[in-house]
Scaffold this motif. Structure first.
Motif, PDB file in Angstrom:
ATOM      1  N   SER A  30       0.833  -1.205   0.000  1.00 56.82           N
ATOM      2  CA  SER A  30       0.000   0.000   0.000  1.00 56.82           C
ATOM      3  C   SER A  30       0.868   1.255   0.000  1.00 56.82           C
ATOM      4  O   SER A  30       0.599   2.205  -0.743  1.00 56.82           O
ATOM      5  N   ASN A  31       1.919   1.265   0.822  1.00 56.44           N
ATOM      6  CA  ASN A  31       2.832   2.412   0.862  1.00 56.44           C
ATOM      7  C   ASN A  31       3.500   2.622  -0.491  1.00 56.44           C
ATOM      8  O   ASN A  31       3.605   3.754  -0.975  1.00 56.44           O
ATOM      9  N   ASN A  32       3.952   1.524  -1.104  1.00 54.64           N
ATOM     10  CA  ASN A  32       4.604   1.609  -2.415  1.00 54.64           C
ATOM     11  C   ASN A  32       3.649   2.102  -3.490  1.00 54.64           C
ATOM     12  O   ASN A  32       4.041   2.878  -4.362  1.00 54.64           O
ATOM     13  N   ILE A  33       2.408   1.647  -3.456  1.00 53.94           N
ATOM     14  CA  ILE A  33       1.413   2.089  -4.431  1.00 53.94           C
ATOM     15  C   ILE A  33       1.298   3.606  -4.402  1.00 53.94           C
ATOM     16  O   ILE A  33       1.267   4.265  -5.440  1.00 53.94           O
ATOM     17  N   VAL A  34       1.237   4.176  -3.211  1.00 54.00           N
ATOM     18  CA  VAL A  34       1.062   5.626  -3.087  1.00 54.00           C
ATOM     19  C   VAL A  34       2.290   6.377  -3.582  1.00 54.00           C
ATOM     20  O   VAL A  34       2.192   7.242  -4.452  1.00 54.00           O
ATOM     21  N   LEU A  35       3.454   6.063  -3.038  1.00 54.22           N
ATOM     22  CA  LEU A  35       4.653   6.812  -3.403  1.00 54.22           C
ATOM     23  C   LEU A  35       4.982   6.669  -4.888  1.00 54.22           C
ATOM     24  O   LEU A  35       5.237   7.666  -5.567  1.00 54.22           O
ATOM     25  N   LYS A  36       4.957   5.449  -5.400  1.00 59.01           N
ATOM     26  CA  LYS A  36       5.286   5.239  -6.812  1.00 59.01           C
ATOM     27  C   LYS A  36       4.187   5.742  -7.739  1.00 59.01           C
ATOM     28  O   LYS A  36       4.461   6.120  -8.876  1.00 59.01           O
ATOM     29  N   GLY A  37       2.961   5.754  -7.272  1.00 64.79           N
ATOM     30  CA  GLY A  37       1.845   6.195  -8.102  1.00 64.79           C
ATOM     31  C   GLY A  37       1.675   7.700  -8.164  1.00 64.79           C
ATOM     32  O   GLY A  37       1.065   8.225  -9.097  1.00 64.79           O
ATOM     33  N   ILE A  38       2.211   8.402  -7.179  1.00 62.92           N
ATOM     34  CA  ILE A  38       2.029   9.857  -7.098  1.00 62.92           C
ATOM     35  C   ILE A  38       3.275  10.627  -7.531  1.00 62.92           C
ATOM     36  O   ILE A  38       3.184  11.619  -8.240  1.00 62.92           O
ATOM     37  N   LEU A  39       4.441  10.191  -7.093  1.00 65.76           N
ATOM     38  CA  LEU A  39       5.661  10.988  -7.276  1.00 65.76           C
ATOM     39  C   LEU A  39       6.364  10.712  -8.601  1.00 65.76           C
ATOM     40  O   LEU A  39       6.482   9.577  -9.027  1.00 65.76           O
ATOM     41  N   SER A  40       6.846  11.799  -9.201  1.00 63.48           N
ATOM     42  CA  SER A  40       7.625  11.743 -10.437  1.00 63.48           C
ATOM     43  C   SER A  40       8.862  12.610 -10.274  1.00 63.48           C
ATOM     44  O   SER A  40       8.944  13.439  -9.363  1.00 63.48           O
ATOM     45  N   LYS A  41       9.794  12.462 -11.193  1.00 60.14           N
ATOM     46  CA  LYS A  41      11.023  13.253 -11.188  1.00 60.14           C
ATOM     47  C   LYS A  41      10.683  14.743 -11.069  1.00 60.14           C
ATOM     48  O   LYS A  41       9.803  15.239 -11.759  1.00 60.14           O
ATOM     49  N   GLY A  42      11.369  15.414 -10.145  1.00 52.01           N
ATOM     50  CA  GLY A  42      11.130  16.840  -9.916  1.00 52.01           C
ATOM     51  C   GLY A  42      10.160  17.136  -8.785  1.00 52.01           C
ATOM     52  O   GLY A  42      10.063  18.274  -8.330  1.00 52.01           O
ATOM     53  N   ASP A  43       9.442  16.116  -8.302  1.00 51.78           N
ATOM     54  CA  ASP A  43       8.499  16.301  -7.195  1.00 51.78           C
ATOM     55  C   ASP A  43       9.242  16.276  -5.857  1.00 51.78           C
ATOM     56  O   ASP A  43      10.382  15.825  -5.779  1.00 51.78           O
ATOM     57  N   HIS A  44       8.564  16.730  -4.820  1.00 46.64           N
ATOM     58  CA  HIS A  44       9.118  16.787  -3.465  1.00 46.64           C
ATOM     59  C   HIS A  44       8.225  15.999  -2.522  1.00 46.64           C
ATOM     60  O   HIS A  44       7.005  16.156  -2.527  1.00 46.64           O
ATOM     61  N   VAL A 170      -9.018  11.040  -6.209  1.00 50.46           N
ATOM     62  CA  VAL A 170      -7.558  11.137  -6.266  1.00 50.46           C
ATOM     63  C   VAL A 170      -7.074  10.158  -7.329  1.00 50.46           C
ATOM     64  O   VAL A 170      -7.431   8.988  -7.315  1.00 50.46           O
ATOM     65  N   ILE A 171      -6.273  10.658  -8.246  1.00 47.72           N
ATOM     66  CA  ILE A 171      -5.809   9.839  -9.361  1.00 47.72           C
ATOM     67  C   ILE A 171      -4.318   9.584  -9.225  1.00 47.72           C
ATOM     68  O   ILE A 171      -3.551  10.486  -8.904  1.00 47.72           O
ATOM     69  N   PHE A 172      -3.910   8.333  -9.458  1.00 48.98           N
ATOM     70  CA  PHE A 172      -2.495   7.987  -9.425  1.00 48.98           C
ATOM     71  C   PHE A 172      -2.239   6.814 -10.369  1.00 48.98           C
ATOM     72  O   PHE A 172      -3.171   6.135 -10.794  1.00 48.98           O
ATOM     73  N   LYS A 173      -0.970   6.623 -10.707  1.00 49.11           N
ATOM     74  CA  LYS A 173      -0.587   5.530 -11.604  1.00 49.11           C
ATOM     75  C   LYS A 173      -0.656   4.206 -10.833  1.00 49.11           C
ATOM     76  O   LYS A 173      -0.189   4.138  -9.690  1.00 49.11           O
ATOM     77  N   PRO A 174      -1.196   3.147 -11.445  1.00 50.74           N
ATOM     78  CA  PRO A 174      -1.213   1.849 -10.766  1.00 50.74           C
ATOM     79  C   PRO A 174       0.187   1.267 -10.642  1.00 50.74           C
ATOM     80  O   PRO A 174       1.033   1.478 -11.499  1.00 50.74           O
ATOM     81  N   LEU A 175       0.436   0.547  -9.562  1.00 51.84           N
ATOM     82  CA  LEU A 175       1.711  -0.125  -9.342  1.00 51.84           C
ATOM     83  C   LEU A 175       1.777  -1.420 -10.154  1.00 51.84           C
ATOM     84  O   LEU A 175       2.810  -1.779 -10.691  1.00 51.84           O
TER      85      LEU A 175
END
Length: 192
Positions: A30-44, A170-175
């Motif tokens: 679940s933690n990985n889904i959120v971080l990898k699904g939301i964050l991209s290069k350049g984000d904080h 809330v939209i994010f990329k699937p893991l």
């Protein structure tokens, strides 16, 4: 039917909509889904120094991929100060991830205050609540939180099963891509 009854049961425990529950293999996924699904290069990302390894190890890896990470240290009482979170916010802050309860100290972080700060600055907020669920009442509908990670074995469920509360809209990329299970956000046959 068993899965949908379980989804409804979880939604009642969290006071949220059944459609906001995504079943996973546990808190780490679940933690990985959120971080990898939301964050991209350049984000904080703002998180703390005493998060679960599924957050801290991933944050180190993401830093090498061009994601900026700010780690907040707990105060002398073992909690994260919400004012330190607010002062760490930058123009590119995309996500704040602070655990609800620390798994080693048992201290409860000020999730409502952190959620208010995130909401005020239009930043997504995630909390690893694996150590909290089942201990006290949690009201997701009235918390300003976008994601909440859970692991079933911490509240007398089977190991290898977890869930992610994901606020509707809330939209994010699937893991995991595949057959489209869990509203296409987490494909794979669920362990009934």
């Amino acid at each position: 039917n068993i899965i949908e009854r379980s989804r409804l049961s979880m939604s009642k425990i969290l006071n949220c909509k059944a459609s906001e529950i995504i079943f996973t293999s546990g808190g780490s996924e679940s933690n990985n889904i959120v971080l990898k699904g939301i964050l991209s290069k350049g984000d904080h990302l703002i998180t703390s120094t005493y998060e679960h390894p599924s957050i801290l190890s991933l944050a180190k890896q993401m830093e090498n991929e061009g994601i900026e990470i700010t780690l907040i240290k707990p105060n002398k009482n073992g909690t994260i100060d919400s004012d330190k979170i607010e002062s760490a916010i930058k123009q590119n802050t995309k996500l704040i991830s602070i655990m609800y309860v620390n798994n080693e100290l048992g201290t409860i972080n000020p999730i409502q205050a952190i959620g208010d700060i995130a909401h005020k600055h239009n930043i997504l907020f995630h909390s690893d609540a694996v150590q909290f669920i089942g201990k006290e009442k949690l009201d997701a509908a009235n918390l300003k939180i976008d994601f909440l990670s859970m692991g079933a074995h911490k509240f007398y469920g089977p190991k290898g099963i977890g869930a992610l509360y994901c606020k509707n809209g809330v939209i994010f990329k699937p893991l995991i891509d595949g057959g489209g299970q869990e509203v296409t956000l987490r494909s794979g046959t669920l362990p009934v």
